[in-house]
Design a protein around this motif. Structure first.
Motif, mmCIF file in Angstrom:
data_model
loop_
_atom_site.group_PDB
_atom_site.id
_atom_site.type_symbol
_atom_site.label_atom_id
_atom_site.label_comp_id
_atom_site.label_asym_id
_atom_site.label_seq_id
_atom_site.Cartn_x
_atom_site.Cartn_y
_atom_site.Cartn_z
ATOM 1 N N ARG A 23 0.828 -1.205 0.000
ATOM 2 C CA ARG A 23 0.000 0.000 0.000
ATOM 3 C C ARG A 23 0.862 1.253 0.000
ATOM 4 N NH1 ARG A 23 -2.283 0.854 4.341
ATOM 5 N NH2 ARG A 23 -1.925 -0.983 5.651
ATOM 6 N N THR A 24 1.936 1.267 0.796
ATOM 7 C CA THR A 24 2.817 2.429 0.836
ATOM 8 C C THR A 24 3.507 2.648 -0.513
ATOM 9 O OG1 THR A 24 3.201 2.004 3.183
ATOM 10 C CG2 THR A 24 4.735 3.487 2.071
ATOM 11 N N GLY A 25 3.958 1.552 -1.132
ATOM 12 C CA GLY A 25 4.575 1.686 -2.446
ATOM 13 C C GLY A 25 3.607 2.201 -3.492
ATOM 14 N N SER A 26 2.363 1.734 -3.429
ATOM 15 C CA SER A 26 1.360 2.226 -4.377
ATOM 16 C C SER A 26 1.100 3.713 -4.183
ATOM 17 C CB SER A 26 0.056 1.438 -4.207
ATOM 18 O OG SER A 26 -0.956 1.945 -5.044
ATOM 19 N N GLU A 27 0.991 4.143 -2.929
ATOM 20 C CA GLU A 27 0.765 5.566 -2.676
ATOM 21 C C GLU A 27 1.966 6.409 -3.101
ATOM 22 O OE1 GLU A 27 -0.059 5.629 1.445
ATOM 23 O OE2 GLU A 27 -2.036 4.668 1.268
ATOM 24 N N ASN A 28 3.175 5.904 -2.856
ATOM 25 C CA ASN A 28 4.370 6.653 -3.271
ATOM 26 C C ASN A 28 4.450 6.776 -4.790
ATOM 27 O OD1 ASN A 28 5.128 6.938 -0.595
ATOM 28 N ND2 ASN A 28 6.477 5.151 -0.621
ATOM 29 N N LYS A 29 4.132 5.694 -5.495
ATOM 30 C CA LYS A 29 4.148 5.763 -6.952
ATOM 31 C C LYS A 29 3.085 6.722 -7.473
ATOM 32 C CE LYS A 29 6.087 1.202 -7.968
ATOM 33 N NZ LYS A 29 5.847 -0.111 -8.630
ATOM 34 N N ALA A 30 1.894 6.658 -6.888
ATOM 35 C CA ALA A 30 0.841 7.591 -7.318
ATOM 36 C C ALA A 30 1.247 9.036 -7.042
ATOM 37 C CB ALA A 30 -0.472 7.251 -6.602
ATOM 38 N N ARG A 31 1.868 9.263 -5.883
ATOM 39 C CA ARG A 31 2.331 10.612 -5.554
ATOM 40 C C ARG A 31 3.442 11.062 -6.514
ATOM 41 N NH1 ARG A 31 3.724 9.452 -0.898
ATOM 42 N NH2 ARG A 31 1.651 9.681 0.045
ATOM 43 N N LEU A 32 4.340 10.138 -6.846
ATOM 44 C CA LEU A 32 5.429 10.479 -7.766
ATOM 45 C C LEU A 32 4.905 10.816 -9.150
ATOM 46 C CD1 LEU A 32 8.457 10.642 -8.392
ATOM 47 C CD2 LEU A 32 8.418 8.189 -8.875
ATOM 48 N N TRP A 33 3.958 10.008 -9.649
ATOM 49 C CA TRP A 33 3.402 10.295 -10.967
ATOM 50 C C TRP A 33 2.600 11.595 -10.964
ATOM 51 C CZ3 TRP A 33 4.985 8.377 -15.297
ATOM 52 C CH2 TRP A 33 5.546 7.116 -15.353
ATOM 53 N N THR A 34 1.942 11.879 -9.864
ATOM 54 C CA THR A 34 1.204 13.151 -9.782
ATOM 55 C C THR A 34 2.152 14.335 -9.823
ATOM 56 O OG1 THR A 34 -0.511 12.047 -8.475
ATOM 57 C CG2 THR A 34 -0.450 14.452 -8.414
ATOM 58 N N ARG A 35 3.242 14.244 -9.072
ATOM 59 C CA ARG A 35 4.220 15.341 -9.090
ATOM 60 C C ARG A 35 4.875 15.464 -10.459
ATOM 61 N NH1 ARG A 35 7.262 14.251 -3.244
ATOM 62 N NH2 ARG A 35 5.468 14.843 -1.921
ATOM 63 N N ALA A 36 5.155 14.331 -11.089
ATOM 64 C CA ALA A 36 5.741 14.395 -12.427
ATOM 65 C C ALA A 36 4.783 15.044 -13.425
ATOM 66 C CB ALA A 36 6.116 12.991 -12.892
ATOM 67 N N ALA A 37 3.497 14.732 -13.307
ATOM 68 C CA ALA A 37 2.521 15.361 -14.200
ATOM 69 C C ALA A 37 2.418 16.862 -13.948
ATOM 70 C CB ALA A 37 1.155 14.690 -14.021
ATOM 71 N N VAL A 38 2.411 17.252 -12.662
ATOM 72 C CA VAL A 38 2.361 18.681 -12.347
ATOM 73 C C VAL A 38 3.611 19.390 -12.852
ATOM 74 C CG1 VAL A 38 2.320 20.346 -10.454
ATOM 75 C CG2 VAL A 38 0.829 18.356 -10.381
ATOM 76 N N ALA A 39 4.791 18.751 -12.672
ATOM 77 C CA ALA A 39 6.022 19.368 -13.168
ATOM 78 C C ALA A 39 6.020 19.472 -14.686
ATOM 79 C CB ALA A 39 7.226 18.543 -12.694
ATOM 80 N N GLY A 40 5.511 18.460 -15.366
ATOM 81 C CA GLY A 40 5.428 18.532 -16.826
ATOM 82 C C GLY A 40 4.515 19.644 -17.304
ATOM 83 N N VAL A 41 3.378 19.798 -16.621
ATOM 84 C CA VAL A 41 2.462 20.879 -17.001
ATOM 85 C C VAL A 41 3.103 22.237 -16.733
ATOM 86 C CG1 VAL A 41 0.238 21.935 -16.494
ATOM 87 C CG2 VAL A 41 0.412 19.460 -16.684
ATOM 88 N N ALA A 42 3.796 22.369 -15.590
ATOM 89 C CA ALA A 42 4.463 23.634 -15.284
ATOM 90 C C ALA A 42 5.555 23.941 -16.299
ATOM 91 C CB ALA A 42 5.041 23.579 -13.874
ATOM 92 N N LEU A 43 6.325 22.917 -16.699
ATOM 93 C CA LEU A 43 7.360 23.135 -17.712
ATOM 94 C C LEU A 43 6.757 23.538 -19.047
ATOM 95 C CD1 LEU A 43 10.336 22.974 -18.527
ATOM 96 C CD2 LEU A 43 9.986 20.534 -19.005
ATOM 97 N N LEU A 44 5.655 22.920 -19.409
ATOM 98 C CA LEU A 44 4.994 23.281 -20.665
ATOM 99 C C LEU A 44 4.496 24.726 -20.629
ATOM 100 C CD1 LEU A 44 3.923 22.389 -23.421
ATOM 101 C CD2 LEU A 44 1.874 21.551 -22.284
ATOM 102 N N ILE A 45 3.949 25.136 -19.478
ATOM 103 C CA ILE A 45 3.483 26.520 -19.353
ATOM 104 C C ILE A 45 4.660 27.486 -19.441
ATOM 105 C CG2 ILE A 45 2.414 28.152 -17.763
ATOM 106 C CD1 ILE A 45 0.660 25.883 -16.757
#
Length: 423
Positions: free
Chosen positions: A338-360
């Motif tokens: 469960r902890t690994g799943s939450e960490n991966k979901a958190r990592l992918w969320t941050r990566a998506a936010v960083a990608g959107v910020a870089l695109l902007i």
């Protein structure tokens, strides 16, 4: 009728995609018949049953009505039989009725009262009605509040219970599917991580263990694992000859046939459920099963002369014994998954936010540095004819260069000055 009731009637709830297929096959309906009744194509019905799409509007209502399960037939209510008084013979006299017998006969206006019989035994009292059956433990007898002795199970506890109950056996099944112990453990943990990310969907599924099993099998059978160095070759087969023959026979089967045989004869699913999990039609799953059994029977002589039912029982025992005999790695604890799943979901969320910020940021920089007005481009050069070549001194020859050098080295005296003389 209120508006909410009207909306619920207009948009009926649908079961899960696997349950839709099971209900359709339970009614002996083909995809073509359902498509003709609803007014869509067979591909659309197949996408509804695999979860890639969902019907809407009028088609949703027709589809839900078409696959709705048959209502359970209730037994007819048994009316209490009216005990008629015994017939009176003509020889009976008109004597007084004992008080007990008179009290036992009800005085109904629509029932005729028979003449009294001398020395008649008192009527038996009516039998006590049977007690009402106790409500089932799973029946919802609560109205808005839970019973005081029941404890609400949290999502984490429900996930941990499912993990502890199914993860070890699922690792052994995946090992028989791939022949790789490390890949089997990785596939099961990856499937449970995905299940925890989609737990609201998995928790209400008809078969949560089947949901996780399908996800683990899909990940384990991915062809991209061949590019990984650690999973290119299967692990060492068992040392016992009988188990090794079965192990090699399973790995020699095509992936789809191997999965069908493992689900039907190993796990114990029926044919419609096996077809639904492998995303194939029931006849196709039956054909794969028969072909896989024939291929395995060539390696195992005791299966060649057995009947289909005996083959299924023997394969179930042999596959179960092979899975229990092999030493497969134990999966991680449920909390770590469960902890690994939450960490991966958190990592992918941050990566998506960083990608959107870089695109902007890149878009803003482009808009800031882009020209604000139109600059007319310079026309390409063109060859002009009829113009004489540019004039000028010609190139000096070798003799001219030698003379020029000698003149530059000598002093320029010139002839002596002539002086006029008088004569």
């Amino acid at each position: 009728m209120t508006r909410s009731t009207t909306d619920e009637a207009a948009v009926p709830p649908l079961p899960s995609p696997k349950e839709r297929r099971r209900l359709r096959e339970a009614k002996s309906l083909s995809e073509k018949e359902v498509a003709a009744a609803v007014g869509v194509t067979r591909a659309t019905v197949r996408s509804w049953e695999t979860g890639r799409a969902s019907p809407r509007g009028r088609k949703r209502a027709l589809y839900a009505k078409l696959i709705a399960p048959e209502p359970a037939v209730k037994p007819p209510a048994v009316k209490p039989s009216v005990v008629k008084p015994p017939a009176v013979t003509p020889e009976a006299g008109a004597a007084a009725v004992p008080e007990a017998a008179a009290a036992a006969v009800p005085e109904a206006p629509d029932l005729p009262v028979a003449p009294p019989v001398p020395e008649a035994p008192p009527a038996a009292p009516p039998a006590d009605p049977p007690p009402a059956p106790a409500p089932a433990p799973n029946s919802d007898t609560r109205s808005g509040a839970e019973a005081p002795d029941e404890r609400r199970v949290s999502p984490a506890e429900a996930f941990d219970e499912l993990y502890a109950r199914t993860a070890p056996g699922l690792v052994r099944q995946t090992y028989l599917l791939t022949g790789r112990r490390a890949l089997a453990r990785e596939s099961v943990e990856r499937a449970f991580e995905l299940a925890w990310q989609r737990w609201p969907e998995v928790a209400v599924d008809r078969d949560p263990a089947g949901w996780v099993r399908a996800a683990a099998y899909e990940y384990a059978m991915s062809p991209w694992h061949r590019l990984r160095r650690t999973h290119r070759q299967p692990d060492a087969p068992p040392t016992e000859p009988g188990k090794r023959a079965l192990f090699d026979a399973l790995l020699d089967l095509p992936p789809a046939y191997r999965r069908t045989l493992l689900l039907y004869d190993g796990v114990g699913l029926d044919l419609p459920e096996t077809a639904a999990e492998t995303e194939a039609s029931t006849p196709a799953a039956a054909g794969r099963l028969m072909t896989a059994r024939a291929a395995v029977a060539e390696r195992l002589p005791e299966l060649a002369d057995a009947a289909p039912a005996e083959q299924s029982a023997l394969l179930h025992d042999r596959i179960g014994g092979l899975a229990r005999a092999e030493h497969v790695p134990v999966p991680r604890p449920a909390r770590a998954v469960r902890t690994g799943s939450e960490n991966k979901a958190r990592l992918w969320t941050r990566a998506a936010v960083a990608g959107v910020a870089l695109l902007i940021a890149v878009t803003g920089l482009t808009l800031h540095t882009a020209p604000t007005h139109y600059e007319q481009p310079i026309s390409p050069p063109e060859r002009v004819g009829g113009v004489p070549p540019r004039g000028g001194p010609q190139k000096l020859t070798a003799q001219d260069l030698k003379l020029q050098k000698s003149l530059s080295e000598q002093l320029a005296h010139g002839p002596e000055r002539l002086v006029p003389q008088l004569e």
